[in-house]
Design an enzyme around this catalytic site. Structure first.
Site: not given
Length: 692
Positions: A395-397, A399
């Protein structure tokens, strides 16, 4: 007068005959002397050499393997000495002689009866024994034609086949006879002049060992010696990583047989079959003791001598801190248990949590933990290998890599703002952040974890700078290649280079549509391992230098008869794989965004880390991981991830963790609690060491 003449004539003839006889005898003796002369003078040396003929053969005896220590010198893997009874046959040893030795040996030792009480003896073992005890009867069952047309092997096989089950049953073998068969079964595995273990370890009592040692002169080829078995002072805390050895019966790995045989291994040598035992097999194996056997022309050993002294394997000093490793496992287990108990519904899919801690400057793996909850057995099990072998959506890790891709590709500049509102591309579902964030710049996007900001980067890299709601995108599929190329500079989607067998590099999606690139930009398309993620966050913490993660810190020469670490043979120095091809200002910018995530109001991890003295930085991550059964969605689920490093201005430790399929609406903030717990543990341990 006439008679007198006859007698005189007869007397005259007698010496003549004797002369002929003497002459014949003389000739015979002359020939004999001549022959003896030829033998002695011309062929004497040749015949004497044949009389004295011997041959030299060599065999190798295994030595203890090297040990493994943690970074503080604490023993992780050692060796336990154990009694062993071995058998080393001469080259010409026949089955009857082996049986005689087995019968004598059976009076001194006891073999394991096995689960069925038959000592593991097979039907073939029984027939072999019956044959040796009834050889003449067995031979009588061959016809003259069979004896003339069959070689010895064929004859033996035929005789064994003709021993009936009824004869074996009527033999009613005693336990003592079955025990003899079990001993001979092990002896039959031995190759000439190569030791074969008959029994060892707990199966040999001190009394049995002493009795065999006392009667070795009656037990040809048998020896009472010492063998070695691995011991693990920390039990299974890190055992999955240190790995396993093959069993003695298995020997060298069949799939790598030629590899081992060309490197001096015997077929029954134990080798590393997994983990660090396999990775560093050539270092841990040591140098075998080489024995020279002298045999005469009857293949009987007449002398032996040590040709090469053996030396146990070199020792490994690992980067792991076992005290930290224990605490990481404990924290994972504790928080996973709490999360399972506090689920809003029964989520049977949430069953594990994984974490890796690494020195971002050197690549030293400080701890690599995993806990798996076995619902059937209702117990926790170590599953640390999943940090290397299993890949997940983080996921957002990811970004930070997305923002850096946007900078370097030129589609955004530091400080660029976008309005965070739902994105609607024609023909696709709405894509949005967890709620509308309004106007956000790059730092806000990291701190608040804006999905929409990442979508704008992906759309622009795909060639569309003029997004219009509910319209199709102008999209170049090559954007996938470009963005993945940037990600790979951090170790995402490629091998980390870790010194461990069978590393996974994750899953790479194969459908290059625009919507999938948008998902890729927020970590919900390709998958990565926890080890890849810790290398990625370490690269950002380390100002763009990607170092190779490793378990090995140094190799030490063994110290004979000592438990101490020996002198350094080789240090495993830090290896920089690459420096990301990005401006340092860009990396500084993402570092600041990661600091705000953990330290500034509104940061998605600020609540758990802003008041900690070690001042961490990092990124949170949540990825959809819905549970499907038989093609139908059962319920929602999420992978909960967290990556970070501390202190943010001078990083000494980096970490990555994930809780797969954790469900939604969690009452227990498991990922934050794990992250906080393992950082607390690291700094408390290091502060304690500094005080000491």
């Amino acid at each position: 007068m006439a008679d007198a003449k006859k007698k005189k004539k007869k007397k005259a003839q007698l010496p003549f005959r004797l002369n002929i006889l003497f002459f014949v005898v003389f000739l015979l003796f002359s020939i004999l002397i001549l022959q003896l002369g030829v033998v002695q003078i011309l062929n004497g040396k040749t015949f004497q050499a044949e009389i004295d003929r011997t041959s030299n053969d060599y065999t190798e005896i295994s030595v203890p393997r090297g040990k493994m220590y943690d970074r503080n010198g604490d023993l992780i893997v050692g060796n336990n000495a154990e009694y062993a009874i071995t058998y080393t046959p001469d080259k010409g040893t026949r089955a009857k002689k082996r049986l005689d030795v087995a019968e004598r040996l059976a009076t001194y030792i006891s073999m394991d009866e096995g689960d069925d009480g038959d000592y593991g003896v097979t039907e073939r073992n029984r027939k072999d024994y019956w044959y040796l005890k009834n050889t003449e009867e067995a031979k009588s069952r061959l016809t003259d034609k069979e004896e003339n047309n069959m070689d010895n092997s064929e004859q033996y096989s035929t005789m064994i086949e003709r021993i009936t089950d009824e004869e074996i049953a009527l033999s009613n073998f005693t336990d003592q006879q079955l025990e003899v068969m079990a001993i001979k079964k092990e002896m039959d595995k031995a190759m000439a002049l190569t030791p074969q273990t008959i029994t060892k370890g707990n199966d040999v009592t001190p009394r049995e060992f002493a009795r065999v040692a006392e009667h070795l002169d009656k037990l040809s080829g048998v020896n009472a010696t010492t063998d070695w078995n691995r011991k693990y002072p920390y039990d299974n805390t890190f055992q999955a990583f240190t790995g396993q050895l093959t069993s003695e019966s298995e020997g060298i790995l069949a799939e790598k047989k030629e590899y081992y045989l060309t490197r001096g291994y015997n077929r029954n040598d134990r080798v590393g079959r997994s983990g660090l035992e396999q990775e560093y097999e050539s270092i841990l194996r040591g140098r075998k003791e080489k024995i020279q056997y002298t045999t005469n022309k009857e293949d009987t050993v007449v002398d032996s001598d040590v040709a090469v002294e053996g030396q146990r394997g070199k020792d490994l000093v690992l980067s792991i801190d076992m005290e930290l490793q224990k605490q990481v496992n404990s924290i994972l287990r504790k928080e996973l248990k709490t999360a399972i108990q506090n689920q809003p519904y029964e989520n049977k899919e949430m069953d594990r949590a994984l974490a890796v801690m690494m020195d971002p400057q050197t690549g030293d793996i400080l701890a690599a933990g995993g806990q798996y909850y076995n619902r059937k057995e209702k117990e926790f099990q170590n599953s640390g290998l999943s940090t290397i072998h299993n890949a997940y959506s983080f996921g957002s890790a990811v970004k930070g890599a997305t923002v850096l891709s946007g900078y370097e590709s030129g589609v955004i500049k530091p400080g660029r703002s976008f309005y965070d509102a739902p994105i609607k591309i024609k023909g696709t579902p709405v894509k949005k952040s967890y709620h509308n964030l309004g106007q956000v710049n790059d730092l806000d996007a990291l701190r608040l974890s804006s999905n929409v900001y990442m979508f704008y980067i992906a759309m622009r890299m795909g060639g569309d700078f003029n997004y219009q709601p509910n319209e199709p995108l102008n999209f170049d599929p090559e954007a996938f290649t470009e963005m993945r190329s940037y990600f790979s500079q951090f170790g995402l989607g490629i091998s980390t280079g870790i010194d461990f067998p069978s590393e996974s590099t994750g899953y790479e999606g194969s459908d290059p549509r625009a919507g999938n690139l948008l998902d890729f930009a927020i970590g919900q398309y390709d998958t990565y391992t926890t080890m890849q993620m810790v290398q990625y966050i370490s690269t950002i913490a380390n100002n763009g230098y990607r170092v190779q993660p490793h378990f090995l810190k140094s190799i030490r020469n063994p110290v004979p008869h000592s438990e101490e670490l020996g002198p350094v043979y080789k240090n495993n120095n830090t290896e920089i794989i690459n420096r990301v091809e990005m401006d340092q200002n860009y990396i500084d910018r993402v570092q600041e965004g990661f600091r705000q995530v953990f330290q500034e109001p509104g940061g998605t991890a600020e609540r758990y880390f802003s008041d900690q003295p070690y001042q961490a930085a990092g990124k949170t991550g949540t990825a959809e991981a819905d549970v499907y059964k038989n093609g139908e969605k059962v319920h929602d689920a999420e992978n909960l991830a967290l990556i970070g490093y501390a202190p943010y201005d001078d990083p000494e430790v980096a970490f990555a963790l994930i809780v797969p399929q954790a469900g939604t609406g969690n009452k227990h903030p498991i990922s934050y609690k794990i992250g906080q717990g393992i950082l607390d543990a690291y700094f408390k341990l290091n502060n304690k060491k500094d005080e000491e």
